[in-house]
Design a protein around this motif. Structure first.
Motif, short mmCIF file in Angstrom:
data_model
loop_
_atom_site.label_atom_id
_atom_site.label_comp_id
_atom_site.label_asym_id
_atom_site.label_seq_id
_atom_site.Cartn_x
_atom_site.Cartn_y
_atom_site.Cartn_z
N ILE A 294 -20.47 -17.26 18.33
CA ILE A 294 -19.22 -17.34 17.59
C ILE A 294 -19.43 -18.27 16.40
O ILE A 294 -19.98 -19.37 16.56
N GLY A 295 -18.99 -17.84 15.24
CA GLY A 295 -19.15 -18.69 14.07
C GLY A 295 -18.30 -18.23 12.91
O GLY A 295 -17.39 -17.41 13.05
N SER A 296 -18.64 -18.73 11.75
CA SER A 296 -17.90 -18.42 10.52
C SER A 296 -18.26 -17.03 10.03
O SER A 296 -19.32 -16.49 10.33
N VAL B 144 -21.74 -16.28 8.49
CA VAL B 144 -22.95 -16.36 9.31
C VAL B 144 -23.23 -14.99 9.93
O VAL B 144 -22.36 -14.41 10.59
N ASP B 145 -24.42 -14.44 9.68
CA ASP B 145 -24.79 -13.16 10.27
C ASP B 145 -25.04 -13.29 11.76
O ASP B 145 -25.48 -14.34 12.24
N GLY B 146 -24.77 -12.23 12.49
CA GLY B 146 -25.11 -12.17 13.91
C GLY B 146 -24.13 -12.87 14.84
O GLY B 146 -24.46 -13.08 16.01
N VAL B 147 -22.95 -13.22 14.34
CA VAL B 147 -21.95 -13.88 15.17
C VAL B 147 -20.60 -13.18 14.97
O VAL B 147 -20.39 -12.48 13.99
N PHE B 148 -19.73 -13.38 15.93
CA PHE B 148 -18.34 -12.95 15.80
C PHE B 148 -17.51 -14.15 15.40
O PHE B 148 -17.77 -15.27 15.85
N THR B 149 -16.48 -13.93 14.59
CA THR B 149 -15.51 -14.99 14.35
C THR B 149 -14.53 -14.97 15.52
O THR B 149 -14.42 -13.96 16.23
N PRO B 150 -13.79 -16.06 15.75
CA PRO B 150 -12.78 -16.03 16.81
C PRO B 150 -11.76 -14.91 16.63
O PRO B 150 -11.38 -14.24 17.60
N GLY B 151 -11.34 -14.65 15.39
CA GLY B 151 -10.40 -13.56 15.13
C GLY B 151 -10.98 -12.20 15.47
O GLY B 151 -10.29 -11.31 15.98
#
Length: 151
Positions: free
Chosen positions: A38-40, A43-50
């Motif tokens: 989870i990230g911004s 940032v590639d390869g992550v999900f945002t909280p939304g």
């Protein structure tokens, strides 16, 4: 021989937590061994909280309709649930989320199609905890244990 009516064992609740792994970067964990990055948005390869919120809604819709659709379309039916909705950055909320349950329903006549759509909507309305929570709203309490530090 007597058969007792014993309730099925309730599984232990799953513990969930996130750990900070970098600047605005976290890893979400479950006590069942799952993890998600989870990230911004930059940032590639992550999900945002939304994004995770939206994915949870789409997955809940899919899972809530799964048995109903499998009974009518067969166990191997293909489905994609798309979800979208922009955040209102001024108020920091998602005022509207839109889902699209994509299926091949071409083999159904008009009556069977209408009946299936009605039953699927009822299944989702009755069983999708994420959707029901979002529609109803919820109370979120934040605790920040300070131990002896603030005393």
């Amino acid at each position: 021989m007597t058969v007792e009516n014993t309730p099925a064992a309730t599984p232990a609740p799953t513990d969930l937590w996130v750990e900070r792994t970098g600047t605005r970067l976290y890893t979400g964990h479950s006590s069942r061994g799952a993890s998600v990055q989870i990230g911004s948005v930059d940032v590639d390869g992550v999900f945002t909280p939304g994004e995770l919120l939206k994915i949870a809604l789409a997955a809940c819709t899919g899972m809530s309709s799964d048995a109903t659709l499998a009974r009518r379309l067969g166990d191997d039916y293909a489905a994609t649930v798309r979800v979208s909705g922009d955040a209102d950055r001024e108020n920091e909320v998602y005022p509207r989320l839109e889902e699209s349950l994509e299926l091949d329903l071409s083999g159904l006549d008009a009556t069977a199609l209408e009946r299936l759509l009605t039953v699927v909507r009822r299944s989702v309305d009755a069983s999708c905890t994420v959707g029901r929570t979002l529609k109803a709203g919820t109370t979120v309490d934040l605790d920040i244990p300070v131990g002896d530090a603030a005393r």
